[in-house]
Design an enzyme around this catalytic site. Structure first.
Site, PDB file in Angstrom:
ATOM      1  N   ARG A  15      -1.378   7.541  29.587  1.00  6.63           N
ATOM      2  CA  ARG A  15      -1.965   7.135  28.315  1.00  6.63           C
ATOM      3  C   ARG A  15      -0.852   6.874  27.302  1.00  6.63           C
ATOM      4  O   ARG A  15       0.290   7.311  27.495  1.00  6.63           O
ATOM      5  CB  ARG A  15      -2.884   8.240  27.770  1.00  6.63           C
ATOM      6  CG  ARG A  15      -4.204   8.341  28.470  1.00  6.63           C
ATOM      7  CD  ARG A  15      -5.016   9.519  27.994  1.00  6.63           C
ATOM      8  NE  ARG A  15      -4.448  10.788  28.387  1.00  6.63           N
ATOM      9  CZ  ARG A  15      -4.919  11.992  28.025  1.00  6.63           C
ATOM     10  NH1 ARG A  15      -5.975  12.057  27.245  1.00  6.63           N
ATOM     11  NH2 ARG A  15      -4.354  13.099  28.447  1.00  6.63           N
ATOM     12  N   LYS A  74      -0.190  13.604  24.468  1.00  4.53           N
ATOM     13  CA  LYS A  74      -0.156  15.014  24.856  1.00  4.53           C
ATOM     14  C   LYS A  74       0.833  15.785  24.002  1.00  4.53           C
ATOM     15  O   LYS A  74       1.735  15.224  23.365  1.00  4.53           O
ATOM     16  CB  LYS A  74       0.251  15.144  26.331  1.00  4.53           C
ATOM     17  CG  LYS A  74      -0.827  14.723  27.300  1.00  4.53           C
ATOM     18  CD  LYS A  74      -2.166  15.416  27.075  1.00  4.53           C
ATOM     19  CE  LYS A  74      -2.183  16.874  27.527  1.00  4.53           C
ATOM     20  NZ  LYS A  74      -3.510  17.496  27.229  1.00  4.53           N
ATOM     21  N   TYR A  93      -2.448  15.425  20.465  1.00  7.90           N
ATOM     22  CA  TYR A  93      -3.093  16.650  20.941  1.00  7.90           C
ATOM     23  C   TYR A  93      -2.039  17.738  20.984  1.00  7.90           C
ATOM     24  O   TYR A  93      -0.899  17.496  21.407  1.00  7.90           O
ATOM     25  CB  TYR A  93      -3.642  16.456  22.359  1.00  7.90           C
ATOM     26  CG  TYR A  93      -4.912  15.648  22.419  1.00  7.90           C
ATOM     27  CD1 TYR A  93      -6.076  16.097  21.799  1.00  7.90           C
ATOM     28  CD2 TYR A  93      -4.953  14.443  23.104  1.00  7.90           C
ATOM     29  CE1 TYR A  93      -7.242  15.347  21.857  1.00  7.90           C
ATOM     30  CE2 TYR A  93      -6.118  13.693  23.163  1.00  7.90           C
ATOM     31  CZ  TYR A  93      -7.260  14.157  22.531  1.00  7.90           C
ATOM     32  OH  TYR A  93      -8.418  13.418  22.581  1.00  7.90           O
ATOM     33  N   HIS A  95      -3.109  21.690  21.216  1.00  4.41           N
ATOM     34  CA  HIS A  95      -3.620  22.892  21.901  1.00  4.41           C
ATOM     35  C   HIS A  95      -2.654  24.057  21.733  1.00  4.41           C
ATOM     36  O   HIS A  95      -2.269  24.726  22.694  1.00  4.41           O
ATOM     37  CB  HIS A  95      -3.867  22.598  23.392  1.00  4.41           C
ATOM     38  CG  HIS A  95      -4.807  21.459  23.609  1.00  4.41           C
ATOM     39  ND1 HIS A  95      -6.154  21.554  23.348  1.00  4.41           N
ATOM     40  CD2 HIS A  95      -4.594  20.185  24.005  1.00  4.41           C
ATOM     41  CE1 HIS A  95      -6.737  20.386  23.590  1.00  4.41           C
ATOM     42  NE2 HIS A  95      -5.818  19.551  23.977  1.00  4.41           N
ATOM     43  N   GLU A 117      -7.216  17.597  18.314  1.00  6.18           N
ATOM     44  CA  GLU A 117      -8.384  18.360  18.772  1.00  6.18           C
ATOM     45  C   GLU A 117      -8.997  19.254  17.703  1.00  6.18           C
ATOM     46  O   GLU A 117     -10.096  19.776  17.905  1.00  6.18           O
ATOM     47  CB  GLU A 117      -8.036  19.194  20.025  1.00  6.18           C
ATOM     48  CG  GLU A 117      -7.186  20.442  19.807  1.00  6.18           C
ATOM     49  CD  GLU A 117      -5.690  20.149  19.695  1.00  6.18           C
ATOM     50  OE1 GLU A 117      -5.306  18.964  19.697  1.00  6.18           O
ATOM     51  OE2 GLU A 117      -4.910  21.113  19.586  1.00  6.18           O
ATOM     52  N   SER A 132     -13.302  14.460  25.969  1.00  6.79           N
ATOM     53  CA  SER A 132     -14.224  15.413  26.584  1.00  6.79           C
ATOM     54  C   SER A 132     -15.278  14.678  27.393  1.00  6.79           C
ATOM     55  O   SER A 132     -15.656  15.128  28.477  1.00  6.79           O
ATOM     56  CB  SER A 132     -14.889  16.269  25.506  1.00  6.79           C
ATOM     57  OG  SER A 132     -13.938  17.098  24.895  1.00  6.79           O
ATOM     58  N   VAL A 177     -18.188  18.040  26.990  1.00 12.42           N
ATOM     59  CA  VAL A 177     -17.798  18.059  28.406  1.00 12.42           C
ATOM     60  C   VAL A 177     -19.012  18.394  29.258  1.00 12.42           C
ATOM     61  O   VAL A 177     -19.337  17.704  30.228  1.00 12.42           O
ATOM     62  CB  VAL A 177     -16.673  19.098  28.668  1.00 12.42           C
ATOM     63  CG1 VAL A 177     -16.478  19.316  30.164  1.00 12.42           C
ATOM     64  CG2 VAL A 177     -15.362  18.652  28.028  1.00 12.42           C
ATOM     65  N   VAL A 237     -16.220  25.496  28.202  1.00  9.02           N
ATOM     66  CA  VAL A 237     -16.472  26.172  26.923  1.00  9.02           C
ATOM     67  C   VAL A 237     -15.363  25.838  25.926  1.00  9.02           C
ATOM     68  O   VAL A 237     -14.265  25.451  26.302  1.00  9.02           O
ATOM     69  CB  VAL A 237     -16.562  27.719  27.076  1.00  9.02           C
ATOM     70  CG1 VAL A 237     -17.640  28.107  28.058  1.00  9.02           C
ATOM     71  CG2 VAL A 237     -15.231  28.304  27.482  1.00  9.02           C
ATOM     72  N   ALA A 266     -11.600  23.625  30.679  1.00  9.79           N
ATOM     73  CA  ALA A 266     -11.061  24.294  29.486  1.00  9.79           C
ATOM     74  C   ALA A 266      -9.628  24.803  29.683  1.00  9.79           C
ATOM     75  O   ALA A 266      -9.115  25.537  28.849  1.00  9.79           O
ATOM     76  CB  ALA A 266     -11.984  25.448  29.083  1.00  9.79           C
ATOM     77  N   ASP A 268      -6.910  23.410  29.225  1.00  7.67           N
ATOM     78  CA  ASP A 268      -5.980  23.048  28.140  1.00  7.67           C
ATOM     79  C   ASP A 268      -6.050  24.049  27.000  1.00  7.67           C
ATOM     80  O   ASP A 268      -5.182  24.063  26.124  1.00  7.67           O
ATOM     81  CB  ASP A 268      -6.250  21.617  27.645  1.00  7.67           C
ATOM     82  CG  ASP A 268      -7.678  21.413  27.172  1.00  7.67           C
ATOM     83  OD1 ASP A 268      -8.538  22.268  27.457  1.00  7.67           O
ATOM     84  OD2 ASP A 268      -7.932  20.397  26.508  1.00  7.67           O
ATOM     85  N   ARG A 277      -4.817  28.528  36.554  1.00  6.90           N
ATOM     86  CA  ARG A 277      -3.497  28.217  36.006  1.00  6.90           C
ATOM     87  C   ARG A 277      -3.405  26.693  35.991  1.00  6.90           C
ATOM     88  O   ARG A 277      -3.986  26.022  36.856  1.00  6.90           O
ATOM     89  CB  ARG A 277      -2.361  28.841  36.819  1.00  6.90           C
ATOM     90  CG  ARG A 277      -2.328  28.415  38.259  1.00  6.90           C
ATOM     91  CD  ARG A 277      -1.065  28.885  38.967  1.00  6.90           C
ATOM     92  NE  ARG A 277      -1.182  28.803  40.403  1.00  6.90           N
ATOM     93  CZ  ARG A 277      -1.089  27.677  41.118  1.00  6.90           C
ATOM     94  NH1 ARG A 277      -0.865  26.530  40.506  1.00  6.90           N
ATOM     95  NH2 ARG A 277      -1.213  27.683  42.432  1.00  6.90           N
TER      96      ARG A 277
END
Ligand SMILES: NC(=O)c1ccc[n+]([C@@H]2O[C@H](COP(=O)([O-])OP(=O)(O)OC[C@H]3O[C@@H](n4cnc5c(N)ncnc54)[C@H](O)[C@@H]3O)[C@@H](O)[C@H]2O)c1
Length: 369
Positions: A15, A74, A93, A95, A117, A132, A177, A237, A266, A268, A277
Site C-alpha cells: 500500500r 503502516k 496508522y 497502533h 486509527e 476493517s 471487522v 474486538v 485484532a 495489530d 503473536r
C-alpha cells in the site's frame, strides 16, 4: 507545507500513503510533494504518474530530511526511526498501545503524530473502517483456505454441501471487522455465531441478517461454548486506542477441535487470543497445541490496490487540513484530528497509550493551547 510519502517497507506491504490523484489535490492546494522512488509501482502507480501529478521523486533520505509532514500507511518500524527529525508531523496508522519502542521514539524526537486509527468523527473511526471492512472479509477468505487439510487445518469446507454439516464460524466482536466477516461467512454458507458485549449492536446484526446468524452476548461462558464447537474463530474486538483484551486464554485451546483455526484480526492491537503473536503475509500461520493461528497484522496489504484507494479516500481531507493549517491549528479546529493526535511535542496525548505503558498523559487541548 512540504509533504513526503515514503515507500512502505514491512514484509509484503504494497500500500502507499498517497495516490497520484491525491498528489494532484495537494499540489492544487499549494503544497510541495515528495514521493519516494517506486513507492506505488507495485500496485500500478508509476513514478511517472506521480511526477505528472506534480510530485518530485526522491530517495528516502532526501524525503525525510526535507518534509514537514510524512504520510505513510503502516507504523514506522525500527529501521525507519533514524530518518525522523524533531518536530516533524507524522500521519499514518500507529497502533501505539501495542508498541512501546515506537511510542518512546515519537516522544523523544518530539514527533507530532496523528494516528489514522484514533481519528473519530461522530463516534465512527473513519480512517480505520475501510481497512476493517477489508480485513473482515479477508479473515473469512484466509480462514477458509487455511482450514483445508493441506495447510494443517481440519479439512472442513465452510459451506459444506447438501447432506454434510456446514463449517462453524465464531466471530468475536460485531464491529466493522465482525460485520464484514459475518457477511462473507454467511454468504459462503457457513453456520455463523457472532458475540459482542454491546447488546444494541447484536440486535442490529440480528436485524440486518434477518435471523440467519446466531448472536450471543460475549460472556466468558458463551465464548467458551462457542469456540469449542467452531472450525473458525475470528477475533475482531476493539477497545479504541488500547490493547486488545485477551479473550481466549492458552488453556482454552484444549476445549477446541483439533485443526480448527484462530484468526486474530485484532493482532495489530496486541491480539485478543493469549497465544497470538504477529505474523506476516510471508509466513502467516503457526500451530499451538493443534490449533492453527493466523495473525497477520497488515491483512489489507494483501489486496493493496483496493486498500490504498479505500484508505486514501478516507485520509485525504484530514491530510489536506493538516497541510493547510499545520497540525496544531488543524487539531484545534477539527475534533477528528484532535482525537487522532497521539503524541505532540514530546507529550503523550492519547489516554489509551499512556494507560498501556503507565506513562504521563497530557490532554491534547492542554498541550496545544
Ligand atoms: N490485522 C489487520 O490487518 C487489521 C485491519 C483492520 C482492523 N484491524 C483490527 O481489528 C479490530 C476490530 O476493528 P473494528 O474496526 O471492527 O472495530 P469496531 O470498534 O468497529 O468493533 C469492535 C467491536 O468489539 C466489541 N468488543 C469490545 N470488547 C469485546 C468483548 N470483550 N467481547 C466481544 N466484543 C467486544 C465492541 O463492542 C465493538 O462492537 C481492531 O483491533 C482493529 O485494529 C486489524
Amino acid at each position: 507545507m512540504v509533504i513526503g510519502c515514503p515507500k512502505e517497507i514491512k514484509v509484503h506491504e504494497y500500500r502507499v500513503g498517497l495516490t497520484p490523484s491525491n498528489v494532484h489535490e495537494y499540489k492544487e492546494a499549494g503544497h510541495k510533494i515528495f514521493i519516494e522512488h517506486d513507492a506505488g509501482s507495485a500496485i500500478g502507480f508509476s513514478d511517472e504518474e506521480y511526477h505528472k501529478a506534480g510530485a518530485e521523486i526522491v530517495d528516502k533520505e532526501t524525503l525525510f530530511k526535507q518534509s514537514d509532514m510524512i504520510i505513510k500507511v503502516k507504523e514506522p518500524i525500527e529501521s525507519e526511526y533514524n530518518y525522523f527529525r524533531e518536530g516533524q508531523t507524522l500521519f499514518t496508522y500507529l497502533h501505539l498501545a501495542a508498541d512501546r519502542k515506537l511510542t518512546d521514539m515519537l516522544l523523544e524526537k518530539k514527533i507530532n503524530a496523528v494516528a489514522y486509527e484514533t481519528i473519530k468523527v461522530r463516534n465512527v473511526l473513519p480512517c480505520l473502517a475501510p481497512m476493517s471492512s477489508i480485513a473482515g472479509r479477508l479473515a473469512v477468505i484466509e480462514s477458509a483456505k487455511y482450514i483445508q487439510k493441506t495447510f494443517g487445518g481440519n479439512g472442513t469446507l465452510l459451506s459444506g454441501i447438501p447432506g454434510t454439516p456446514k463449517g462453524k464460524v465464531t466471530i468475536i466482536g460485531a464491529g466493522v471487522v465482525g460485520l464484514n466477516a459475518a457477511q462473507l461467512a454467511v454468504g459462503m454458507g457457513a453456520d455463523v455465531t457472532i458475540l459482542d458485549i454491546d447488546t444494541a449492536r447484536l440486535a442490529y446484526v440480528d436485524q440486518i441478517f434477518n435471523m440467519r446468524i446466531h448472536t450471543l452476548f460475549s460472556s466468558r461462558a458463551n465464548l467458551l461454548s462457542s469456540i469449542a464447537d467452531s472450525d473458525v474463530v475470528i477475533g475482531a474486538v476493539l477497545i479504541p486506542g488500547a490493547k486488545a483484551p485477551k479473550l481466549v486464554k492458552k488453556d482454552d485451546l484444549q476445549c477446541m477441535k483439533a485443526g480448527s483455526i484462530l484468526t486474530d484480526v485484532a493482532i495489530d492491537q496486541g491480539g485478543c487470543f493469549e497465544t497470538s503473536r504477529p505474523t506476516t503475509h510471508d509466513n502467516p500461520i503457526f500451530d499451538i497445541a493443534g490449533i492453527l493461528h493466523y495473525c497477520v497484522a497488515n491483512m489489507p496489504g494483501a489486496v493493496a490496490k483496493t486498500a490504498t484507494l479505500a484508505l486514501t479516500d478516507s485520509t485525504l481531507n484530514f491530510g489536506l487540513n493538516i497541510a493547510k493549517l499545520g497540525v496544531k491549528e488543524a487539531a484545534l479546529k477539527d475534533s477528528g484530528i484532535l482525537e487522532g493526535l497521539n503524541t505532540y511535542n514530546g507529550k503523550c496525548t492519547y489516554k489509551g497509550v499512556s494507560d498501556a505503558f503507565s506513562i504521563a498523559y497530557t490532554e491534547a487541548k492542554e498541550v496545544l493551547c
